[in-house]
Design a protein around this motif. Structure first.
Motif, PDB file in Angstrom:
ATOM      1  N   ASP A  23       1.521   6.549  -6.712  1.00 40.90           N
ATOM      2  CA  ASP A  23       0.268   7.223  -7.037  1.00 40.90           C
ATOM      3  C   ASP A  23      -0.806   6.290  -7.618  1.00 40.90           C
ATOM      4  N   SER A  24      -0.665   5.003  -7.397  1.00 38.63           N
ATOM      5  CA  SER A  24      -1.716   4.088  -7.856  1.00 38.63           C
ATOM      6  C   SER A  24      -2.701   3.803  -6.715  1.00 38.63           C
ATOM      7  N   VAL A  25      -2.366   4.234  -5.524  1.00 41.94           N
ATOM      8  CA  VAL A  25      -3.230   4.012  -4.357  1.00 41.94           C
ATOM      9  C   VAL A  25      -3.454   5.354  -3.657  1.00 41.94           C
ATOM     10  N   ARG A  26      -4.707   5.588  -3.240  1.00 41.01           N
ATOM     11  CA  ARG A  26      -5.067   6.840  -2.549  1.00 41.01           C
ATOM     12  C   ARG A  26      -4.194   7.083  -1.316  1.00 41.01           C
ATOM     13  N   ASP A  39      -5.175   9.093   1.263  1.00 40.95           N
ATOM     14  CA  ASP A  39      -5.978   9.355   2.471  1.00 40.95           C
ATOM     15  C   ASP A  39      -6.621   8.074   2.991  1.00 40.95           C
ATOM     16  N   LEU A  40      -5.794   7.063   3.225  1.00 37.97           N
ATOM     17  CA  LEU A  40      -6.345   5.788   3.692  1.00 37.97           C
ATOM     18  C   LEU A  40      -6.000   5.548   5.150  1.00 37.97           C
ATOM     19  N   PHE A  99     -10.282  -4.325  -5.267  1.00 36.90           N
ATOM     20  CA  PHE A  99      -9.432  -3.551  -4.368  1.00 36.90           C
ATOM     21  C   PHE A  99      -8.976  -2.265  -5.051  1.00 36.90           C
ATOM     22  N   ILE A 100      -8.559  -2.416  -6.275  1.00 39.87           N
ATOM     23  CA  ILE A 100      -7.934  -1.280  -6.948  1.00 39.87           C
ATOM     24  C   ILE A 100      -8.953  -0.257  -7.451  1.00 39.87           C
ATOM     25  N   ARG A 101     -10.035  -0.727  -8.010  1.00 36.65           N
ATOM     26  CA  ARG A 101     -11.012   0.223  -8.525  1.00 36.65           C
ATOM     27  C   ARG A 101     -12.161   0.481  -7.552  1.00 36.65           C
ATOM     28  N   GLY A 102     -12.332  -0.420  -6.610  1.00 39.61           N
ATOM     29  CA  GLY A 102     -13.411  -0.227  -5.640  1.00 39.61           C
ATOM     30  C   GLY A 102     -14.756  -0.499  -6.279  1.00 39.61           C
ATOM     31  N   ILE A 135       0.846  -1.203   0.000  1.00 37.05           N
ATOM     32  CA  ILE A 135       0.000   0.000   0.000  1.00 37.05           C
ATOM     33  C   ILE A 135       0.882   1.255   0.000  1.00 37.05           C
TER      34      ILE A 135
END
Lengths: 212, 212
Positions: free
Chosen positions: B158-161, B163-164, B204-207, B151
Motif C-alpha cells: 500500500d505504499s504505491v497506487r 491504479d497504475l 517517484f514516491i510523492r510525485g 512496484i
C-alpha cells in the motif's frame, strides 16, 4: 528557408508539410534525416543522401558544407521548428497542468508523426557529437525553460508542490517522455504513441506514491 | 572470465576492481570502452583499442572477433555484471520504497564510478546498432523486471497506487534515472551524481503534484 507555418486542426498540433518540401534544401535535409535514421549517422555518406534526395552529389554542397553541417542544420532548423511548436502549444493553455499536457501531447505527436526525426534526435542527444554540442545544449535549454515555467506557474497556482528541486524535475519530465518515445521506437512504432500522453501526465501530477 | 565478486563497504555498492583486471580479456574490454567513450564507437578502430590496452593488434583477435564483438561482450559481461549488482542491492531491502532507493542509488553510484561505461551504455541504448539489439533488449528487460517487482510489492504494501499503468511506470522510472545520468555526463561529471538519488526517489514516491 526560415519561414515557418503552423497549422492547427481539430486540436492536434502539427507542422505543415508544405514548408518542408518547398525547395531542395528541405528535400535534402529530409533525405539526410531518413538515411541517418536508417543506418546511423556515422555509417551514412553524402552520396547516399544525394541518392535518397534524388539530386546529384554536388548539389548537396550547394546547401551544406558536409555531413556534419547537415546535422547542424537538422538541429538549428528542423528540430528547432518542432520546439517552437511546443512553445506555441504550451502558450495556448491557461493553467500549468494543461500547459504540461499540451507540451507532452505535442512532443509525442510530433515525434510519432516524423519517426526519422525522432530516431536521429533521440540518438544524437545521447552521443558525444562535438559538431552539434552547442545545438543540443540549446535544444535542451529550450525544453528546460518551458518545463521550468510550467512548474513555477503550477506552484503559484498551488497545483504543484513548492518543495521541489527544480533542476531535477526538469530532467525527470524530459527523461520520462524520451524513454516513452525510445521504447516506442524500439518496438518498431507498433502502437499509438500519443495514447501515452494522458497516463504520463497523470504520473507526473499524481506521482506513483499512495497518498492515502 | 565469468567469475564475479561483489564487495560491500560502508553501505555503498561496487564491483571489485580485481575481477576486471585479472586477465587480458578484461584489460582489452576496459580499453575498448574507454576508446568508445572518448570518440564514439563508429570512429574507433581495433588498433586504437590495442594501443590503449597495451597489446598487439593481433592479441585483440584472440579474444574478440572484431569491434562489434567487443560491443556484444560489453553488454553480455560488463553491463550484465552491473545489472546483477542492482539485483543484489534490491534484494537486500525489505520494503518496496527501500528496494527502489537501493536500485536508484546503486544505478547512479555504478555509473558515476565507471564513467566510460556510462557513456557507452547511454549512447548505445539510444542508437540503432543491429549487432547488440538482442543484448540491449535483455538489459532493458532485466531492469524492467526489477522495477515491476518493486512496484507490485509496493502495491501490496500500500505504499504505491494500485491504479497504475505498469508498463508506463517502468519507462517513467528508467527514463528519469537515465536523463539524470545524461545531464551529469553532459556537464562533464562536475557534481556528485549520487546526491540525486534521494530527491529522485522522493519525486517517484510523492510525485510532483500537490495533494493538499
Amino acid at each position: 528557408m526560415n519561414e515557418h507555418s503552423f497549422i492547427e486542426t481539430s486540436g492536434r498540433c502539427f507542422i505543415s508539410a508544405k514548408d518542408k518540401n518547398n525547395d531542395k534544401y528541405h528535400r535534402i535535409l529530409e533525405a539526410a534525416v531518413s538515411v541517418f535514421a536508417k543506418q546511423g549517422i556515422f555509417q551514412s555518406t553524402v552520396s547516399q543522401i544525394a541518392k535518397e534526395a534524388g539530386v546529384a552529389d554536388g548539389t548537396i554542397y550547394l546547401y551544406f558544407k558536409n555531413k556534419d553541417d547537415i546535422l547542424v542544420h537538422f538541429f538549428s532548423f528542423k528540430a528547432k521548428q518542432v520546439f517552437d511548436l511546443f512553445r506555441q502549444e504550451v502558450d495556448k493553455a491557461d493553467n500549468a497542468v494543461e500547459k504540461l499536457r499540451n507540451l507532452i501531447r505535442c512532443h509525442l505527436e510530433e515525434f510519432q508523426r516524423d519517426r526519422n526525426m525522432a530516431v536521429v534526435y533521440q540518438s544524437v542527444t545521447r552521443q558525444n557529437v562535438p559538431t552539434v554540442r552547442k545545438e543540443i545544449k540549446e535544444m535542451s535549454g529550450m525544453y528546460s525553460d518551458i518545463v521550468l515555467e510550467i512548474i513555477e506557474q503550477g506552484q503559484m497556482e498551488d497545483s504543484v508542490r513548492k518543495d521541489l528541486y527544480l533542476s531535477l524535475v526538469k530532467r525527470f519530465i524530459l527523461g520520462a517522455v524520451e524513454e516513452v518515445i525510445n521504447t516506442w521506437l524500439r518496438s518498431g512504432g507498433k502502437y499509438d504513441l500519443t495514447s501515452m500522453a494522458d497516463p504520463l501526465i497523470d504520473l507526473f501530477i499524481r506521482g506513483i506514491g499512495n497518498t492515502n
